[in-house]
Design a protein around this motif. Structure first.
Motif, PDB file in Angstrom:
ATOM      1  N   ARG A 146      19.807   7.045 -12.199  1.00 42.21           N
ATOM      2  CA  ARG A 146      19.172   5.980 -12.995  1.00 42.21           C
ATOM      3  C   ARG A 146      19.911   5.695 -14.282  1.00 42.21           C
ATOM      4  O   ARG A 146      19.295   5.500 -15.336  1.00 42.21           O
TER       5      ARG A 146
ATOM      6  N   GLU B 202      18.901   0.886 -13.953  1.00 40.94           N
ATOM      7  CA  GLU B 202      17.578   0.932 -13.343  1.00 40.94           C
ATOM      8  C   GLU B 202      17.554   0.130 -12.050  1.00 40.94           C
ATOM      9  O   GLU B 202      18.001  -1.013 -12.019  1.00 40.94           O
ATOM     10  N   PRO B 203      17.040   0.738 -10.973  1.00 38.03           N
ATOM     11  CA  PRO B 203      16.933  -0.007  -9.714  1.00 38.03           C
ATOM     12  C   PRO B 203      15.938  -1.162  -9.831  1.00 38.03           C
ATOM     13  O   PRO B 203      14.990  -1.079 -10.614  1.00 38.03           O
TER      14      PRO B 203
ATOM     15  N   HIS C 164      11.987   7.795  -9.044  1.00 37.93           N
ATOM     16  CA  HIS C 164      11.951   6.372  -9.388  1.00 37.93           C
ATOM     17  C   HIS C 164      10.845   6.022 -10.372  1.00 37.93           C
ATOM     18  O   HIS C 164      10.939   5.043 -11.085  1.00 37.93           O
TER      19      HIS C 164
ATOM     20  N   ARG D 179      18.356  15.002 -15.349  1.00 34.15           N
ATOM     21  CA  ARG D 179      19.819  14.848 -15.271  1.00 34.15           C
ATOM     22  C   ARG D 179      20.534  16.186 -15.356  1.00 34.15           C
ATOM     23  O   ARG D 179      21.731  16.276 -15.092  1.00 34.15           O
TER      24      ARG D 179
ATOM     25  N   ASP E 163      11.399   7.668 -19.098  1.00 36.08           N
ATOM     26  CA  ASP E 163      12.772   7.899 -19.579  1.00 36.08           C
ATOM     27  C   ASP E 163      13.052   9.350 -19.944  1.00 36.08           C
ATOM     28  O   ASP E 163      14.063   9.918 -19.554  1.00 36.08           O
TER      29      ASP E 163
ATOM     30  N   LEU F  80      16.622   1.304  -1.641  1.00 36.28           N
ATOM     31  CA  LEU F  80      17.115   1.097  -2.999  1.00 36.28           C
ATOM     32  C   LEU F  80      17.806  -0.267  -3.116  1.00 36.28           C
ATOM     33  O   LEU F  80      18.678  -0.611  -2.316  1.00 36.28           O
TER      34      LEU F  80
ATOM     35  N   LYS G 121      19.385  -3.210  -6.057  1.00 40.73           N
ATOM     36  CA  LYS G 121      19.673  -3.625  -7.422  1.00 40.73           C
ATOM     37  C   LYS G 121      20.157  -5.062  -7.407  1.00 40.73           C
ATOM     38  O   LYS G 121      21.137  -5.396  -6.737  1.00 40.73           O
TER      39      LYS G 121
ATOM     40  N   MET H 216      13.202  11.564 -16.928  1.00 40.81           N
ATOM     41  CA  MET H 216      14.426  11.343 -16.176  1.00 40.81           C
ATOM     42  C   MET H 216      15.594  12.045 -16.863  1.00 40.81           C
ATOM     43  O   MET H 216      16.462  12.614 -16.202  1.00 40.81           O
TER      44      MET H 216
ATOM     45  N   LEU I 282      22.887   4.166  -9.756  1.00 39.08           N
ATOM     46  CA  LEU I 282      21.447   3.973  -9.558  1.00 39.08           C
ATOM     47  C   LEU I 282      20.746   5.307  -9.309  1.00 39.08           C
ATOM     48  O   LEU I 282      19.609   5.503  -9.719  1.00 39.08           O
TER      49      LEU I 282
END
Lengths: 304, 318
Positions: free
Chosen positions: B52, B55-56, B69, B80, B73, B9, B11, B76, B49
């Motif tokens: 998310r 964003e990575p 990953h 959550r 959207d 990972l 960023k 994701m 991250l």
């Protein structure tokens, strides 16, 4: 504990449950009333609103609103019958000035509602999404800001014709960029707050974050700006009426009354003076109220 | 299978700042993984991250074997529900315009899990769980102390029954007396709900108190990772050794003897991008490789990994 009836019980329960909101309200009222200028502003606004709502019920000469003509009473100075005198058609200036309060307030509200709706939504989108969305919206806003409002309104009414609707449309179009910038600037700041990340973390969509989480936090700034702007919106519409593209005669309006009365200034001073006085008091009242609200809602801005 | 797996990972902010640099770690279901690092080490960025929230730039994330990953959207957002996060500062992480009822209930509304009286019942249950009196239901965040706010935050995070809870310095903004209360609440909740924690902190004693695994971050990279026993009893990396030696001891003889001082701090000891990222501050005798290449994380013994040239050359020669 004494038994209470069911309605009393519900009220008591509501008061206990909302104790903190009630406390905030009480504290707010206390802070607001400590500044007597803002209290005066609030009183002026309340009186104007009452006049606007109830005027049809008590103005002494309702026929004069629609344009009745009474040549025998032309240009009479203030008297017991006509407290603000009469105009060049023999109409009662008091009745028309009171009635014009309705026009001014309604027009001011419509302009601001339209301008705020456009400005807040565009500003929120620009500030939240950033990038090219921001570029497109904010450059359009910059362009709008370069047009002087009154001249744009004149140009629009030159194309679309005279009338209060067109004047309102034109002023709404020139008024939203201010709100757009205000909201965009605050959005840029607040979107980095932890609670926005927190909303995202519990699965909130972008729309929910913007409208449920961020905008309520910007509301105070918008309300303060709106109460300040209201006076200026009234002024702007009166200016347009003054030059003849706003409210059309015989409908009463402060701007058009001042405009028509200025020909009689040396002798018939009352014709222009009373509508002008009302306009002055209206702008003053909303500005004082706006100042008071700013001190109340945004303690950081307090100068003292 | 591990609950969370992070691979490589990364960023990068503004194309230059590598806040998180090629981090890989795995967290087992039911474990508490402690991530240690000083300010600026990238640990909070890492915390955001994983779900998310930012964003990575690169890397892979697997939750319960499923890749995160490459989710879109809205996919994701749905995930959550299973991964929740508690932020460091309870004074900024709660919307000041929402009441406790709205704050705690909001996740259920978003996911359409409950409405009306069922929603109220769940909110009450959560308040009870984290030890908040029900009378506070209609109050706003500014009426609470830091510890109470963090309880609200925890209730809000747990109402969806997540499996992984990321705790980003959950106690560092709190008074010392309140810190222990919140930590004990978290331990208790973990037992009752079978939660998995990723606990991010700069407080060594918190990790020793709560965690099974510990990893240390330095300038965006994990430089040592093992069980809490391994890291605290047989620290390998000079950075870890220096941090542990800096914990004040109650034994006056020991205090002066073993203390290893780190010079300057993470910001002023600028790493120029060449050699080991810790080399500008490293108190240990350095060898040539320290100036030329950045060491990668290499296993030294079962489950213990270290990124240090001194260690890897030792094990290579012996």
């Amino acid at each position: 504990m004494a038994p209470v009836s069911s309605t009393q019980g519900a009220l008591t329960r509501w008061r206990i449950e909302h104790a903190s909101q009630l406390n905030d309200l009480r504290r707010g009222i206390y802070r607001f009333t400590r500044n007597w200028l803002s209290v005066i502003g609030l009183l002026i606004v309340v009186v104007l609103v009452i006049i606007a709502i109830t005027a049809p019920g008590w103005v002494p000469y309702p026929d004069d609103i629609a344009g009745a003509v009474d040549p025998a009473n032309r240009m009479k100075p203030p008297s017991a019958e006509h407290v603000f005198g009469t105009d060049d058609y023999g109409r009662d200036v008091f009745s028309r000035t009171m009635w014009a309060t309705r026009t001014s307030l309604v027009v001011g509200i419509i302009i601001l509602v339209v301008a705020i709706s456009i400005g807040v939504v565009l500003g929120a989108l620009a500030g939240y999404f950033g990038g090219w969305v921001n570029q497109v919206i904010m450059r359009a806003t910059d362009i709008m800001l370069t047009f002087p409002g009154i001249f744009l309104a004149l140009a629009i009414s030159a194309v679309l014709g005279r009338g209060i609707e067109i004047a309102m449309l034109a002023l709404s179009i020139t008024w939203w960029p201010g709100y757009c910038r205000l909201v965009e600037a605050q959005m840029l700041k607040i979107r980095e707050e932890d609670f926005v990340a927190g909303a995202k973390a519990v699965g909130a969509s972008n729309l929910r974050i913007i409208f449920r989480h961020i905008l309520p936090n910007l509301l105070t700034g918008i309300i303060v700006k709106a109460s300040m702007d209201f006076g200026f919106a009234v002024l702007a519409i009166a200016s347009l009426s003054f030059i003849g593209v706003g409210v059309q005669p015989p409908d009463p309006d402060w701007g058009s009354m001042i405009s028509q009365g200025r020909r009689f200034i040396p002798s018939g001073w009352w014709y222009s003076t009373f509508p002008g006085l009302f306009m002055f008091v209206t702008v003053l009242g909303f500005n004082l109220l706006g100042d008071g609200l700013r001190d109340l809602l945004d303690p950081n801005a307090t100068v003292r | 299978m591990s609950l969370l797996e992070v691979r490589g990972l990364t960023k990068v902010f503004n194309r230059t700042v590598r806040a998180v640099d090629d981090v890989s770690l795995t967290i087992e279901e039911g474990a508490t993984f402690g991530l240690l690092g000083e300010s600026g080490s990238g640990k909070s960025t890492l915390a955001r991250l994983i779900p998310r929230l930012i964003e990575p730039t690169a890397g892979e994330l697997y939750f319960d074997g499923r890749p995160l990953h490459n989710l879109r959207d809205h996919e994701m957002r749905a995930m959550r529900e299973r991964i929740q996060i508690v932020f460091q500062n309870p004074f900024s992480s709660l919307n000041p315009r929402m009441t406790v009822r709205q704050l705690i209930g909001e996740p259920l509304i978003i996911f359409g899990r409950a409405t009306g009286s069922a929603l109220d019942a769940r909110v009450h249950e959560m308040m009870e769980l984290v030890g908040l009196p029900i009378e506070y239901l209609n109050r706003f965040p500014h009426e609470f102390s830091g510890g109470q706010r963090q309880r609200i935050m925890i209730a809000r995070a747990l109402i969806l029954h997540p499996r992984l809870l990321i705790l980003d310095e959950p106690t560092s903004a709190l008074d010392v007396s309140v810190q222990a209360q919140v930590l004990n609440l978290l331990i208790d909740l973990q037992k009752r709900l079978g939660l998995t924690y990723l606990l991010i902190t700069h407080d060594l004693s918190v990790v020793r108190y709560m965690c099974d695994q510990a990893a240390l971050m330095y300038l965006g990279k994990i430089i040592e990772w093992g069980t809490v026993d391994q890291v605290f009893h047989t620290p390998q990396h000079p950075y870890t050794q220096a941090l542990l030696a800096d914990i004040p001891s109650t034994d006056p003889d020991q205090r002066m003897l073993e203390r290893i001082s780190l010079e300057s701090d993470i910001f002023s000891a600028r790493w120029n991008g060449h050699g080991c990222r810790f080399s500008p501050r490293c108190p240990a005798a350095q060898i040539g490789a320290c100036k030329t290449s950045d060491p990668s994380l290499i296993p030294t013994q079962a489950g213990h990994r270290v990124a240090c040239h001194l260690i890897s050359t030792d094990s290579a020669t012996s």
